[in-house]
Design a protein around this motif. Structure first.
Motif, PDB file in Angstrom:
ATOM      1  N   GLY A 336      -4.735  -9.564  14.798  1.00  0.00           N
ATOM      2  CA  GLY A 336      -4.444 -10.761  15.594  1.00  0.00           C
ATOM      3  C   GLY A 336      -4.231 -10.444  17.058  1.00  0.00           C
ATOM      4  O   GLY A 336      -4.607 -11.219  17.942  1.00  0.00           O
ATOM      5  N   ILE A 337      -3.629  -9.273  17.340  1.00  0.00           N
ATOM      6  CA  ILE A 337      -3.418  -8.861  18.733  1.00  0.00           C
ATOM      7  C   ILE A 337      -4.751  -8.667  19.440  1.00  0.00           C
ATOM      8  O   ILE A 337      -4.899  -8.949  20.629  1.00  0.00           O
ATOM      9  CB  ILE A 337      -2.576  -7.575  18.781  1.00  0.00           C
ATOM     10  N   ARG A 338      -5.733  -8.185  18.697  1.00  0.00           N
ATOM     11  CA  ARG A 338      -7.048  -7.908  19.280  1.00  0.00           C
ATOM     12  C   ARG A 338      -7.907  -9.157  19.430  1.00  0.00           C
ATOM     13  O   ARG A 338      -8.971  -9.108  20.046  1.00  0.00           O
ATOM     14  CB  ARG A 338      -7.800  -6.893  18.411  1.00  0.00           C
ATOM     15  N   MET A 339      -7.468 -10.273  18.857  1.00  0.00           N
ATOM     16  CA  MET A 339      -8.273 -11.490  18.904  1.00  0.00           C
ATOM     17  C   MET A 339      -8.086 -12.211  20.235  1.00  0.00           C
ATOM     18  O   MET A 339      -6.972 -12.361  20.721  1.00  0.00           O
ATOM     19  CB  MET A 339      -7.904 -12.418  17.757  1.00  0.00           C
ATOM     20  N   LEU A 340      -9.179 -12.659  20.806  1.00  0.00           N
ATOM     21  CA  LEU A 340      -9.161 -13.395  22.071  1.00  0.00           C
ATOM     22  C   LEU A 340      -9.957 -14.679  21.916  1.00  0.00           C
ATOM     23  O   LEU A 340     -10.952 -14.720  21.172  1.00  0.00           O
ATOM     24  CB  LEU A 340      -9.775 -12.551  23.196  1.00  0.00           C
ATOM     25  N   PRO A 341      -9.567 -15.745  22.605  1.00  0.00           N
ATOM     26  CA  PRO A 341     -10.376 -16.972  22.559  1.00  0.00           C
ATOM     27  C   PRO A 341     -11.715 -16.742  23.241  1.00  0.00           C
ATOM     28  O   PRO A 341     -11.787 -16.114  24.307  1.00  0.00           O
ATOM     29  CB  PRO A 341      -9.521 -17.992  23.312  1.00  0.00           C
ATOM     30  N   ILE A 342     -12.759 -17.232  22.629  1.00  0.00           N
ATOM     31  CA  ILE A 342     -14.102 -17.002  23.161  1.00  0.00           C
ATOM     32  C   ILE A 342     -14.332 -17.763  24.457  1.00  0.00           C
ATOM     33  O   ILE A 342     -15.298 -17.509  25.183  1.00  0.00           O
ATOM     34  CB  ILE A 342     -15.156 -17.367  22.105  1.00  0.00           C
ATOM     35  N   GLY A 343     -13.419 -18.686  24.777  1.00  0.00           N
ATOM     36  CA  GLY A 343     -13.521 -19.400  26.047  1.00  0.00           C
ATOM     37  C   GLY A 343     -13.472 -18.466  27.244  1.00  0.00           C
ATOM     38  O   GLY A 343     -14.040 -18.762  28.301  1.00  0.00           O
ATOM     39  N   SER A 344     -12.806 -17.307  27.091  1.00  0.00           N
ATOM     40  CA  SER A 344     -12.770 -16.332  28.184  1.00  0.00           C
ATOM     41  C   SER A 344     -14.156 -15.784  28.479  1.00  0.00           C
ATOM     42  O   SER A 344     -14.429 -15.328  29.591  1.00  0.00           O
ATOM     43  CB  SER A 344     -11.824 -15.175  27.823  1.00  0.00           C
ATOM     44  N   LEU A 345     -15.048 -15.828  27.476  1.00  0.00           N
ATOM     45  CA  LEU A 345     -16.429 -15.396  27.673  1.00  0.00           C
ATOM     46  C   LEU A 345     -17.297 -16.544  28.179  1.00  0.00           C
ATOM     47  O   LEU A 345     -18.124 -16.362  29.073  1.00  0.00           O
ATOM     48  CB  LEU A 345     -16.983 -14.858  26.352  1.00  0.00           C
ATOM     49  N   PHE A 346     -17.093 -17.729  27.630  1.00  0.00           N
ATOM     50  CA  PHE A 346     -17.914 -18.876  28.023  1.00  0.00           C
ATOM     51  C   PHE A 346     -17.809 -19.158  29.517  1.00  0.00           C
ATOM     52  O   PHE A 346     -18.777 -19.554  30.159  1.00  0.00           O
ATOM     53  CB  PHE A 346     -17.483 -20.118  27.249  1.00  0.00           C
ATOM     54  N   GLY A 347     -16.599 -18.978  30.080  1.00  0.00           N
ATOM     55  CA  GLY A 347     -16.392 -19.289  31.492  1.00  0.00           C
ATOM     56  C   GLY A 347     -17.265 -18.478  32.424  1.00  0.00           C
ATOM     57  O   GLY A 347     -17.581 -18.911  33.543  1.00  0.00           O
ATOM     58  N   ARG A 348     -17.683 -17.287  31.986  1.00  0.00           N
ATOM     59  CA  ARG A 348     -18.498 -16.432  32.861  1.00  0.00           C
ATOM     60  C   ARG A 348     -19.879 -17.021  33.129  1.00  0.00           C
ATOM     61  O   ARG A 348     -20.514 -16.690  34.137  1.00  0.00           O
ATOM     62  CB  ARG A 348     -18.680 -15.048  32.215  1.00  0.00           C
ATOM     63  N   PHE A 349     -20.365 -17.857  32.214  1.00  0.00           N
ATOM     64  CA  PHE A 349     -21.751 -18.298  32.317  1.00  0.00           C
ATOM     65  C   PHE A 349     -21.929 -19.482  33.252  1.00  0.00           C
ATOM     66  O   PHE A 349     -23.059 -19.874  33.532  1.00  0.00           O
ATOM     67  CB  PHE A 349     -22.283 -18.623  30.922  1.00  0.00           C
ATOM     68  N   ARG A 350     -20.848 -20.040  33.724  1.00  0.00           N
ATOM     69  CA  ARG A 350     -20.977 -21.148  34.681  1.00  0.00           C
ATOM     70  C   ARG A 350     -21.631 -20.651  35.968  1.00  0.00           C
ATOM     71  O   ARG A 350     -22.485 -21.324  36.545  1.00  0.00           O
ATOM     72  CB  ARG A 350     -19.609 -21.743  34.965  1.00  0.00           C
ATOM     73  N   ARG A 351     -21.229 -19.472  36.421  1.00  0.00           N
ATOM     74  CA  ARG A 351     -21.833 -18.910  37.630  1.00  0.00           C
ATOM     75  C   ARG A 351     -23.299 -18.578  37.387  1.00  0.00           C
ATOM     76  O   ARG A 351     -24.158 -18.805  38.254  1.00  0.00           O
ATOM     77  CB  ARG A 351     -21.050 -17.662  38.051  1.00  0.00           C
ATOM     78  N   LEU A 352     -23.605 -18.035  36.207  1.00  0.00           N
ATOM     79  CA  LEU A 352     -24.991 -17.705  35.880  1.00  0.00           C
ATOM     80  C   LEU A 352     -25.868 -18.950  35.950  1.00  0.00           C
ATOM     81  O   LEU A 352     -26.948 -18.929  36.559  1.00  0.00           O
ATOM     82  CB  LEU A 352     -25.051 -17.091  34.473  1.00  0.00           C
ATOM     83  N   LEU A 353     -25.413 -20.045  35.364  1.00  0.00           N
ATOM     84  CA  LEU A 353     -26.201 -21.272  35.391  1.00  0.00           C
ATOM     85  C   LEU A 353     -26.300 -21.853  36.799  1.00  0.00           C
ATOM     86  O   LEU A 353     -27.336 -22.398  37.182  1.00  0.00           O
ATOM     87  CB  LEU A 353     -25.586 -22.302  34.445  1.00  0.00           C
ATOM     88  N   HIS A 354     -25.222 -21.735  37.563  1.00  0.00           N
ATOM     89  CA  HIS A 354     -25.247 -22.212  38.952  1.00  0.00           C
ATOM     90  C   HIS A 354     -26.342 -21.493  39.736  1.00  0.00           C
ATOM     91  O   HIS A 354     -27.137 -22.122  40.459  1.00  0.00           O
ATOM     92  CB  HIS A 354     -23.879 -21.978  39.587  1.00  0.00           C
ATOM     93  N   ASP A 355     -26.409 -20.163  39.587  1.00  0.00           N
ATOM     94  CA  ASP A 355     -27.403 -19.382  40.325  1.00  0.00           C
ATOM     95  C   ASP A 355     -28.822 -19.637  39.802  1.00  0.00           C
ATOM     96  O   ASP A 355     -29.777 -19.739  40.585  1.00  0.00           O
ATOM     97  CB  ASP A 355     -27.070 -17.890  40.229  1.00  0.00           C
ATOM     98  N   LEU A 356     -28.971 -19.732  38.457  1.00  0.00           N
ATOM     99  CA  LEU A 356     -30.294 -20.005  37.894  1.00  0.00           C
ATOM    100  C   LEU A 356     -30.807 -21.370  38.326  1.00  0.00           C
ATOM    101  O   LEU A 356     -31.994 -21.535  38.612  1.00  0.00           O
ATOM    102  CB  LEU A 356     -30.227 -19.938  36.363  1.00  0.00           C
ATOM    103  N   SER A 357     -29.911 -22.351  38.369  1.00  0.00           N
ATOM    104  CA  SER A 357     -30.299 -23.696  38.783  1.00  0.00           C
ATOM    105  C   SER A 357     -30.863 -23.698  40.194  1.00  0.00           C
ATOM    106  O   SER A 357     -31.893 -24.323  40.474  1.00  0.00           O
ATOM    107  CB  SER A 357     -29.084 -24.629  38.675  1.00  0.00           C
TER     108      SER A 357
END
Length: 670
Positions: A336-357
């Motif tokens: 459980g200590i090692r578990m992280l919400p995947i939202g911490s990963l999803f947030g990174r892709f906003r910049r990727l989509l901004h640049d691709l757009s």
């Protein structure tokens, strides 16, 4: 690691979090340019990076962020709108800050200056269009016509503040940047010359400040020294404001921070080792990995103890059961200590989509759901690259250009959806687009052209979609900076297979494509079903097991071949593991079938005996066994022997191939 290195690493970790906050705020501002809360969030992140950078000796970072902050302050005060040009320049400046922190020696100062010029141009370009809003840059007297609230700020730093890297001149400069200020040194606590400790801070300061900023902005100036300092911030009445004859307040010159490596080394140990964020403790990832390894060894030892206690002394059995319960709880807590919400990963892709757009000229919106879904930290780290490739392919190949979308009756802007959810002991991560969908005939033709399939091959739609993951396969007509070399999807497949996961593709012509990644919750310890085949023992991940049934006598009498089993009016193919493992020993008279599944695929595995559930500590196979596709790892049993862990995805592929071959033989016979 020395105290200096520890302190520097803590700064880098905290700065990374602040830069992430800054990036998210800027991306939100691109869509909501009038949101004052987002502007304040971005400004606070910059302000904190500047202060901590100066404290830890990152003077280049502090200087660059100071100029960045100065330009952005006009937006904060409502003097310039937050234009798309400003957001783009600010994002590039944010990337430069990261470079200054991670590789200060390799940072390009000329590039930094050009970024600052772009920032100023983005701000001043908007200001020029609204000259009435241009403020007088020169500071006026505190009692003058400048609007705002008057404050009296008195502060005395802790005795060891200077040793710990605090710089009072920087604080005074920051206070002045909030408005107009008069500064008076408080010397009443300064001891006689022969009693002065040169490393202690004896001075205090009183600042009469007029500012439009709220009290919170003043408090932020002292964010790094508030624990040990005496700080008084009180509003002033009109009668308390100095008379008109009071001299004008002069700006306080910024002075490089006094934080030297020696000073940083003396920071309190509690600060140097851990950071407190929202009531949590920051722990080095290596320590968690080491803890997980120790728990794994404890699970193995507990299994051995339980085996020794079978049929022995009652007291020993009771102790073994109690230790087993505690080990199970410790395992769950550690995981459980090692578990992280995947939202911490999803947030990174906003910049990727901004640049691709911007690069492709395709308006794109990112929609996420299931951000609270938790996954092992190692899985999240290794999942980043596959998701980058999937998103880039979805935007480049999946989404049409705005004109084509309008012609098809769609909105001009496309939508990329990222969704995560739990499914039993697995996590499903789906990347969806609302684009043109996959062209199965084009994929098949391209695969035929590249020699990946034979001309007479009959493939299902699912099998055609899987061709996308073949090395070197690409349907792009020309190579670009985004795609066309045929390496992206191959990387996705190899990475997901290494994570013991699977990939499913569903496409709707003209409506879009869904790519779903099926992933185990963790890579360290799993619940498994221990089975025996001949003299060997094997582990099947329990998350993939649907049920266990007895092999019918008629099928047991057969010595080989591929067969189907009727499970509640549904035909399920099955494989005889004895044949796959080349067992020479006689088969058990009552063989069992373990039904495994992934997605809509089901397969039966014939085994001699089911031994029961088993807490499986996964050990990687050596490089010599890298080509063995049937197994995903190994585990140590309680008696010290080794059991191999079956790779469910590979077995399902074998079963699918056998089923297709059986169908081909049936068609030929007909």
């Amino acid at each position: 690691m020395s105290s200096i290195a520890e302190a520097t690493e803590i700064f880098r970790q905290e700065a990374s979090e602040l830069l992430e906050q800054l990036e998210q705020a800027l991306l939100d501002l691109h869509r909501q340019p009038d949101n004052r809360s987002l502007v304040d969030t971005a400004f606070r992140a910059l302000h904190t990076i500047k202060g901590s950078g100066a404290m830890f000796g990152f003077d280049a970072v502090a200087a660059f962020v100071h100029d960045f902050e100065t330009a952005f302050d006009r937006v904060r005060r409502g003097l310039s709108p937050c234009s798309p040009a400003l957001v783009a320049a600010a994002l590039e400046a944010r990337d430069h800050i990261r470079a200054l922190i991670e590789q200060p020696q390799a940072a390009d100062a000329a590039h930094g200056e050009s970024l600052l010029r772009a920032l100023r141009a983005a701000v001043e370009g908007e200001v020029a269009a609204t000259p009435a809003a241009t403020p007088d840059a020169s500071p006026g007297p505190i009692h003058g016509p400048t609007p705002g609230q008057d404050w009296r700020v008195r502060f005395h730093l802790g005795a060891e503040a200077l040793v710990n890297g605090a710089n009072p001149l920087l604080m005074l400069d920051e206070l002045h940047s909030l408005g107009t200020a008069q500064v008076t040194a408080l010397v009443d606590a300064v001891p006689p010359l022969d009693e002065i400790d040169p490393e202690s801070c004896h001075l205090g300061w009183e600042v009469l400040l007029r500012t439009e900023s709220p009290r919170a902005a003043i408090e932020e100036v002292f964010i790094f020294v508030s624990d040990d300092a005496r700080i008084e911030i009180t509003p002033m009445t009109t009668a308390e404001v100095p008379a008109a004859t009071t001299a004008e307040a002069a700006p306080i010159a910024a002075v490089p921070a006094a934080a030297t490596p020696a000073a940083v080394a003396e920071r309190p140990r509690a600060e140097a080792e851990i950071g407190r964020v929202g009531g949590s403790l920051r722990v080095q990832a290596e320590r968690l990995d080491e803890l997980m390894d120790r728990v794994g060894e404890l699970v193995i030892a507990q299994a051995r103890l339980s085996q020794l206690a079978v049929g022995g002394d009652t007291g020993l059995t009771t102790v073994a059961e109690e230790i087993g319960r505690l080990v199970s709880e410790l395992r769950d807590t550690t995981m459980g200590i090692r578990m992280l919400p995947i939202g911490s990963l999803f947030g990174r892709f906003r910049r990727l989509l901004h640049d691709l757009s911007r690069e492709l000229g395709k308006p794109v919106e990112l929609v996420t759901s299931g951000e609270e879904t938790e996954l092992d930290k190692t899985m999240i780290e290794r999942l980043a690259d596959p998701l980058v490739h999937l998103i880039r392919n979805a935007v480049d190949h999946g989404l049409e250009m705005p004109e084509a979308r309008r012609a098809a009756g769609k909105p001009a802007g496309g939508v990329i959806r990222l969704k995560a959810r739990h499914a039993g002991a697995e996590v499903l991560v789906t990347v969806s687009d609302d684009g043109r969908g996959l062209d199965a005939e084009r994929i098949r033709a391209k695969a035929l052209e590249q020699g990946l399939i034979a001309a007479e091959a009959r493939l299902s739609e699912s099998e055609i979609h899987q061709l996308l993951f073949q090395p070197g396969f690409s349907t792009a007509k020309e190579i670009s900076a985004i795609s066309g070399r045929g390496v992206g999807m191959d990387v996705v497949k190899r990475t997901i297979e290494q994570l013991r996961g699977g990939i499913e593709i569903a496409s709707r012509p003209g409506q879009g494509t869904d790519v779903t990644l099926r992933l185990p919750l963790t890579l360290a310890i799993i619940e498994g079903l221990l089975v025996r085949v001949g003299n060997g023992r094997y582990v099947i991940p329990l998350s993939a097991v649907e049920e266990c049934v007895e092999l019918p006598a008629g099928e047991a009498a057969r010595s080989g071949g591929y067969s189907l089993l009727n499970i509640r009016d549904a035909l399920v193919p099955f494989l005889r593991l004895r044949e796959m493992m080349h067992c020479a020993t006689p088969a058990d008279p009552h063989q069992k079938v373990v039904i495994i599944s992934a997605g809509d695929q089901r397969l039966g595995l014939v085994v001699d005996q089911i031994l029961g559930s088993h807490q499986t500590v996964i050990k990687s196979l050596s490089r010599l066994h890298a080509d063995v596709k049937t197994f995903s790892g190994a585990t140590i049993l309680g008696d010290g022997s080794v059991a191999l862990i079956l790779d469910v995805a590979q077995l399902l592929e074998i079963g699918q191939a056998e089923e297709e071959e059986l169908r081909n033989r049936s068609r030929q016979a007909a």
